[in-house]
Design a protein around this motif. Sequence first.
Motif, PDB file in Angstrom:
ATOM      1  N   ASP A  45      -2.505  -2.379 -18.794  1.00  0.00           N
ATOM      2  CA  ASP A  45      -2.831  -3.702 -18.271  1.00  0.00           C
ATOM      3  C   ASP A  45      -1.637  -4.446 -17.688  1.00  0.00           C
ATOM      4  N   ALA A  46      -0.471  -3.840 -17.735  1.00  0.00           N
ATOM      5  CA  ALA A  46       0.708  -4.452 -17.118  1.00  0.00           C
ATOM      6  C   ALA A  46       0.539  -4.450 -15.599  1.00  0.00           C
ATOM      7  N   SER A  47       1.214  -5.361 -14.957  1.00  0.00           N
ATOM      8  CA  SER A  47       1.166  -5.436 -13.490  1.00  0.00           C
ATOM      9  C   SER A  47       2.507  -5.008 -12.908  1.00  0.00           C
ATOM     10  N   PHE A  48       2.451  -4.459 -11.711  1.00  0.00           N
ATOM     11  CA  PHE A  48       3.673  -4.098 -11.003  1.00  0.00           C
ATOM     12  C   PHE A  48       3.401  -4.201  -9.500  1.00  0.00           C
ATOM     13  N   PRO A  49       4.448  -4.300  -8.700  1.00  0.00           N
ATOM     14  CA  PRO A  49       4.279  -4.537  -7.261  1.00  0.00           C
ATOM     15  C   PRO A  49       3.607  -3.373  -6.517  1.00  0.00           C
ATOM     16  N   LEU A  50       2.695  -3.728  -5.641  1.00  0.00           N
ATOM     17  CA  LEU A  50       2.046  -2.736  -4.786  1.00  0.00           C
ATOM     18  C   LEU A  50       3.077  -1.975  -3.964  1.00  0.00           C
ATOM     19  N   ALA A  51       4.114  -2.676  -3.514  1.00  0.00           N
ATOM     20  CA  ALA A  51       5.159  -2.020  -2.718  1.00  0.00           C
ATOM     21  C   ALA A  51       5.811  -0.878  -3.497  1.00  0.00           C
ATOM     22  N   ALA A  52       5.999  -1.053  -4.807  1.00  0.00           N
ATOM     23  CA  ALA A  52       6.590   0.004  -5.636  1.00  0.00           C
ATOM     24  C   ALA A  52       5.634   1.190  -5.748  1.00  0.00           C
ATOM     25  N   PHE A  53       4.340   0.914  -5.821  1.00  0.00           N
ATOM     26  CA  PHE A  53       3.340   1.982  -5.892  1.00  0.00           C
ATOM     27  C   PHE A  53       3.360   2.818  -4.607  1.00  0.00           C
ATOM     28  N   ILE A  54       3.397   2.137  -3.479  1.00  0.00           N
ATOM     29  CA  ILE A  54       3.433   2.834  -2.191  1.00  0.00           C
ATOM     30  C   ILE A  54       4.679   3.707  -2.096  1.00  0.00           C
ATOM     31  N   LYS A  55       5.809   3.147  -2.482  1.00  0.00           N
ATOM     32  CA  LYS A  55       7.063   3.902  -2.445  1.00  0.00           C
ATOM     33  C   LYS A  55       7.012   5.081  -3.415  1.00  0.00           C
ATOM     34  N   LEU A  56       6.428   4.866  -4.605  1.00  0.00           N
ATOM     35  CA  LEU A  56       6.316   5.939  -5.595  1.00  0.00           C
ATOM     36  C   LEU A  56       5.482   7.097  -5.059  1.00  0.00           C
TER      37      LEU A  56
END
Length: 82
Positions: A45-56
């Motif tokens: 349930d933690a949140s993290f940036p969409l930009a980091a997901f795309i880069k990952l």
Amino acid sequence: MTANGLLLRARSLNGFADLVQSHGGDPDALLNEVGLTNGLLATPDASFPLAAFIKLLAVSAQQLNLPDFGIRLAGDQDVTVL
């Protein structure tokens, strides 16, 4: 429109570690490369940036030589990701 400021829940990474490991990669190293920690995988349930997901996704696809990495990850997930 950019991905700046948009957030995802960590459950969008369900299956990430297994997929990476099944192709000889190190999930912790990939997460760290984009500024994320492995603790994120244990906190759905933690949140993290969409930009980091795309880069990952991009870094994982490149380093594992799997151009369809994102599709493979999505294929291993179910509706709980939503």
